[in-house]
Design an enzyme around this catalytic site. Structure first.
Site, mmCIF file in Angstrom:
data_model
loop_
_atom_site.group_PDB
_atom_site.id
_atom_site.type_symbol
_atom_site.label_atom_id
_atom_site.label_comp_id
_atom_site.label_asym_id
_atom_site.label_seq_id
_atom_site.Cartn_x
_atom_site.Cartn_y
_atom_site.Cartn_z
ATOM 1 N N HIS B 155 0.830 -1.217 0.000
ATOM 2 C CA HIS B 155 0.000 0.000 0.000
ATOM 3 C C HIS B 155 0.863 1.266 0.000
ATOM 4 O O HIS B 155 0.413 2.314 0.461
ATOM 5 C CB HIS B 155 -0.925 0.045 1.227
ATOM 6 C CG HIS B 155 -1.760 -1.182 1.424
ATOM 7 N ND1 HIS B 155 -3.071 -1.246 1.039
ATOM 8 C CD2 HIS B 155 -1.477 -2.397 1.961
ATOM 9 C CE1 HIS B 155 -3.553 -2.442 1.349
ATOM 10 N NE2 HIS B 155 -2.605 -3.162 1.901
ATOM 11 N N LYS B 282 15.523 21.887 -12.155
ATOM 12 C CA LYS B 282 14.860 20.590 -12.306
ATOM 13 C C LYS B 282 15.714 19.514 -12.976
ATOM 14 O O LYS B 282 16.487 19.796 -13.872
ATOM 15 C CB LYS B 282 13.567 20.758 -13.129
ATOM 16 C CG LYS B 282 12.483 21.544 -12.460
ATOM 17 C CD LYS B 282 11.962 20.912 -11.185
ATOM 18 C CE LYS B 282 11.166 19.663 -11.440
ATOM 19 N NZ LYS B 282 9.944 19.876 -12.187
#
Lengths: 485, 485, 485, 485
Positions: B155, B282
């Site tokens: 999960h 970035k």
């Protein structure tokens, strides 16, 4: 629950319960869940992970739970979420806290993978047997209809005459590949995931090989993280089913076409048609239409599970719970589709005269005329052109190739002689005397070979079933229990 | 063309030509079309269907056409519709009307099936080899990173510590199943359809076995009607590719996650990231994102071909022409995705400290604590509950399991003793010492077994390639010629 | 590149470049990219964000780049990744470093959304116009064929007679809904995203309303994070296109059916059929088949983009680059499909006799006989049963309802009288005189209303086009430039 | 049934019945079927097609059937095939043969289209209201969290700081487009098909406008053949739902990410998480995972119905029966997903400190530094490059932009001055002060506008509901009756 505006029709707890529960559909795995638990607990006792006498007690309890289930005495409740919880809760009612030892050395993550694999491997056997049923019907009718000529189509235009049996055996080939695919998938389905625990394996001296042998698995999973996050085996079944349904939809489409007034080749038994609430005269091929229509349904299920898996990080994620309904519905669609097509074909009548007439009309022998010229030394490409001109000549003069005067033939090519009139549908069919061709002898041989392949397939499934019949549960391991038989 | 309003940007003839032509994409089959034709004409000569000397002349011509093609000297034109027409047209230019004999005893219906199968079987070999490349990289990194601990997730929550190598080998397992599926599909791809003619077989004494042997086919098609209408082999490749892309998308997703600032486990080589036109700082994992994004593309192609086949009556219908672009693009997407993932992983760096810290935090050892109690006779279910209370206690008091005082442990259960502090990530990992578990010895064994499996795979593709290297064309049989290498 | 085994056919840099580049397809947005840049830089100058004279210089440069592009003088290279980079690189060559000011206050994230919206809104207009073309052809033929009776089918069984015009107008209705959907999507496509920057908006006093007005947008995006991650507008086009193709596939299927020998209702102009390489007589409805086959292609594209979007966290992710090819190919498939169907219908001939005969046969008037009884007081359900018995009687005795003796009628119900013989196909058709029914007057009215709807549609697209014709680029704004016209 | 081998688990009749029945799912239309019948029979009486007193009798009977249904007193049986038959059979039990007059002037073909449209238009209202609920929750939390800064992501890399409220409102925009699409679809759903009969219209003087008005329809279908074969309205709902689920899956993915230990931005209320059967410490975001996972399910349903429609000839074909389950399940998935996401967000807590810290780290202010240079006359492209070098400098020296010494700044560009340190996350956010930007004032305005849009939406659905509340059935017209509330 004022916080989000009192708009909910129920408590969030209840909503969450309903949204996340799986018992509405995974109850179908009840039997398999118990079977897996019996062997798991037997192994725990054998390895001394839990005391053998407790293992025996648990096993006895599990058998009782199974019996309760068979008698319809299990109360299903969303609060108990899934099949595993239902089994364990009932077990605890029956045998008390020792039930809590059953879940030693396992997790629901490996348990649900186990249950689904136990279930699916049986579904594969059922699927292959149903394929074999339909194949057998195809062979039976091919046998019966060996002397019937039909028009072979390309682009839904009459192209060349073929034996109707040859046409039917084309479907046999498709189904044969389907059966192969299911059989190959079986090997990857029939793998024991238990022991993977939540994801990393379990810290107990478990004996996975013992469990695998007892449960009739061919092998054990090699990586615990993969074992709990893998649903390839579901996708494989769905992929094979999608292609099988594509084949059935082709057959369904041909049934719809062939039973039209326009084609008029086939008449279905009344049992497989329905009437109209408004039009008293109608006799509709509803079953064939529905099979065609349900194809999209299976494609949708395949897409669903593929989308589900896309981009899921390792290992188990709750998204995976969504695999079951798609799988169950696929099985419940494919299996009766096979059965009904088989029954429909077995009881249908063909109009042999109409088929033969259609096979002979529409210049279906033009290729043979071209080949006649080739046999006399004309390059095929030129022969093709010359025959095209013959056809145009016929259309212009209202003739067929069979009654076009010889001088017209000769006007196109002096190589034509009166033996050109010997070309007829039977001659055309007999001439295609190569492996895979429609010549009667070839079709007879193909039929025989087909029956052998079916027999081999059935022998294989029977062998697997025999093996599963020796599983440690003394109850009937059951079949897929499709509601549609 | 006044009739329909003069709105068309071109003549209908041109529109029809453009809409129906396939040369824009089936030129990719040029080499295979010639290869098939060489063997077909050799057989025609051998069987006396055409004079042997003419067969030799045609074969020489075909070799010249191939040479022209390799030199880029073929002019492609929509007017010449498809690859078959281009080859025959060029052949006729070179050797004159005798070229017209090449098309004896065949149709474009069986010819295109032949070409596509010749092409696809090579693509399968390339695919398996690329899978093996990525598997090898996974093994290499697993080898290198054997001592690195990582948090295992369920999960996307930290669940239990695992070896990073174990995590990587989970992907190896997925790819191994992929390779198996492609290998099994190969057997159904590598079947000779030639001889089916338009649909019914051909009325010439052809030798299909000779053709099959010369072309390296494993078997010949058993039913001519099926042979020209079957595209199962395309769907099989697409199905296997869709599942393989699902796997790659999972790996892609994990790369995206692990390279975030938040996870910070992985750093990609600059070659596999790109910058931003606006934000100077970035470093984006574009390649991984694109692989994830392209997954839908492959799913789309699979569905396209499945939809195509739905409800098609026998035999050949023009719809089938639509199979090629989906197939080509799937290959051109899957193969570079495999290569790039391999290259990306081979050059990435992991932050072992951060991984180890994450693996130890977040109560990932709680299961081991429960198992500690189980070892002291507590039923697992109760041990699970008790440990849950321990975790709550930790959260309430700001402790971890490692520094929670023993009296707190004992307050929950008197069975706890000071050896509970021996539970740590390495102990947890070592304890999972079962087949498929994450214990170091098991992972080492799995790695060894994985390398053997890869070697076996490579040996198989090498064997097939060797066989194809002996095909009657002396030119390089070529590979799939993916534009992306 | 030893690191990952030297297997790559090229340098990783090159592989990455090829894998991530988009210039191979986004060059189609070249014109729109420049158009957006012209207005953006004009606004920057107007707001004083860059000096007005530099803005003018950049605008002049951009016009030159456009001119170069129109003349085919732009060199495309994978190294320059995408259309934006190509434009800026060329601009820099032309005007030097001041080109670097163009990208002030924007990002490729909002720029690419802008380009795609500029492109797509034109494609929508083209699509609606092509829909209108086909609708017009349907109306023209309906007009021409107003007196032709055809069998209406359910379950592909002849059910009740209808006017052929009524049948054609059913397709008009489908296309009308398609046009509505595209028109509604237009409003959500024609929204200015520029100003969103990378994701958060830009820190410059830009004037978004000015840009929107200059570029003919209806509104501006309301949230920058949504603006750069939204591809709903692409999915909307694809969804509408998928449904439109579903409609075209139905028409295609009917063309295939109606041109079979068995139906024989329709004959296509030679321009829209093709022959066979093997069978000289064939005249195949290839275009209709391909349209049917290409439907799956569009479904596949829709699914591709939907899958792409699933589970993507905000905001821009590189996956989104994958939206373009699916969109372009959808447009390039749908538009010529519409055109070709229109052309095919406009030039087809119908066999009115055969249609009328089919409409009269097969007990298609049985419902009218039941209604005859209802008019005489029999509850419909009973009348339905009685008529069913009449049909059985006819089948048993070899009669049709038209020649079944009156005493047979009376044997079923004494309410039958000789006026039952007045029931014929025309009577049946005329009786369905309600809005939406097939009675001639109703069909005439429907036809008139249809023409008005088409005219309204065309007026709307013309209005939009007029508006776009006033955009600041003095060059032709261009159309979608579909390679298929 | 010896004929096909005795392999069937049941009689073919039963198999066919089970395969073709729809009562298992179309019972959900029970209420709507009766509502339509009441108005139909009222119209028949009013027009004198049946005697008014019989019409009254039938209407009374239908009301009784409805009451029986509400009380759960209807026995459902596969033998009675579908909902229409069940209603009529029960009616006949209650009022005798006069029940047989109800089916005058209609067919099941137009009746089922009517029922489905009556049902679906309510589902659309429910869907829009649920969308509004979630939108409202987003607005409420945006309101509450207006001062919280979050990292804005591209490529899942931190890019620029934004207001958390801005992030939430991005989802509001997506849902707003969803609501628009459903609203537009409503107009094409809310069309009366009754009167189309089997396909050609009916030969009775029916009053379709009366029926439409009584039933609250906006318009009547214009072509009877289209009316019975059209399922566009189903596809439209599914398309809009697929896109809405794509949006929800994005939100679900972000919830999964933000609740990881690694991100740690969000904590869900216990009600929306579940534990692990093995790992006591786990708190898993199952609901968010399931919503993400169920996205594929809806995509699958959309595909299913599109595939269904492909190539279907006019008019009604039994394939169309397959539309309902896909539609029902889509509604039953989408609606609770909306509700649960709303409830989950309404009760979640955010970690504002962690969000703020993340927003400030990772050079998220680099763009602002570049813009600082642009403000001092540097062309953006150059400023971008210079800032890139600054970032590299920081990375090399272990600095952030905030603590990099001014001389380092000046070494890159002399234009830097001490005011560069004024750049911080709040400054960055405030600077994006344009429509759609993240500046606080803009976000406040957007929030206000969003609330107005929601109110308008709710007013619209309320208006429609009011209208439906006046329908001739005095019972509650009911809602969609989703089992999940």
């Amino acid at each position: 629950m004022r916080l989000w505006g009192g708009r909910f029709s129920g408590e969030p707890d209840r909503l969450v319960q309903e949204f996340t529960q799986s018992i509405d559909f995974d109850r179908r795995l009840f039997h398999h869940d118990i079977l897996g638990s019996i062997v798991h607990c037997r192994m725990l006792g054998r390895q001394g992970i839990i005391p053998p006498e407790e293992a025996a007690q648990i096993e006895a309890g599990l058998r009782q739970v199974e019996e309760d289930f068979q008698k319809g005495q299990i109360q299903f409740a969303h609060a108990l979420e899934d099949v595993h919880t239902h089994v364990e809760a009932r077990l605890r009612e029956l045998i008390g806290p020792v039930a809590g030892k059953l879940h030693t050395a396992r997790s629901r993550n490996d348990q649900v993978a186990l249950d689904l694999r136990l279930f699916l491997r049986e579904a594969v056997l059922d699927t292959i047997d149903r394929l074999a049923d339909l194949q057998e019907t195809l062979c039976n009718r091919a046998d019966e209809w060996q002397d019937i000529i039909a028009p072979g189509y390309t682009h839904l235009q009459r192209a060349q005459p073929v034996l109707l049996a040859h046409h039917l055996l084309a479907y046999h080939e498709m189904l044969r590949r389907d059966a192969e695919r299911f059989q190959e998938a079986f090997a990857r389905i029939n793998v024991l995931p238990l022991g993977a625990g939540a994801l990393a394996g379990v810290p107990y001296p478990i004996d996975r090989e013992f469990v695998a042998t007892q449960l009739g698995f061919d092998s054990i999973s090699r990586n615990s993280m993969d074992a709990v996050s893998d649903r390839d085996f579901v996708v494989e079944y769905l992929s094979a089913a999608a292609l099988a349904m594509a084949h059935l939809s082709r057959l369904g489409e041909e049934i719809v076409l062939w039973t039209t007034s326009e084609f008029g080749y086939l008449e279905l038994s009344d049992a497989f048609t329905t009437g109209s609430s408004l039009m008293p005269q109608k006799k509709n091929p509803d079953v064939a239409e529905l099979i065609r229509g349900k194809t999209g349904r299976i494609y949708g299920h395949l897409l669903h599970v593929l989308v589900l898996l896309k981009g899921l990080p390792l290992t188990y994620n709750r998204d995976l719970q969504e695999d079951k309904e798609a799988l169950f519905d696929t099985i419940d669609t494919l299996l009766p589709s096979l059965t009904l097509l088989s029954a429909m074909l077995a009881t249908a009548r063909v109009n042999a005269e109409r088929l033969a007439a259609a096979a002979a009309s529409g210049f279906t022998l033009a290729t043979d005329v071209a080949d006649y010229l080739v046999a006399r030394g004309v390059p095929f490409r030129e022969a093709h052109t010359l025959t095209g001109r013959l056809v145009q000549r016929c259309l212009a003069t209202g003739h067929t190739l069979a009654d076009l005067p010889l001088e017209e033939y000769r006007a196109i090519s002096p190589l034509f002689d009166s033996d050109v009139y010997r070309i007829d549908t039977w001659a055309s069919i007999r001439a295609r005397d190569i492996p895979g061709g429609t010549a009667p002898g070839r079709v007879r041989a193909a039929l025989q070979e087909a029956r052998q392949a079916i027999a081999a397939c059935r022998a294989w499934t029977a062998g697997q079933r025999e093996r599963f019949a020796r599983l440690p549960d003394h109850t009937d391991a059951g079949s897929v229990r499709s509601p549609h038989g």
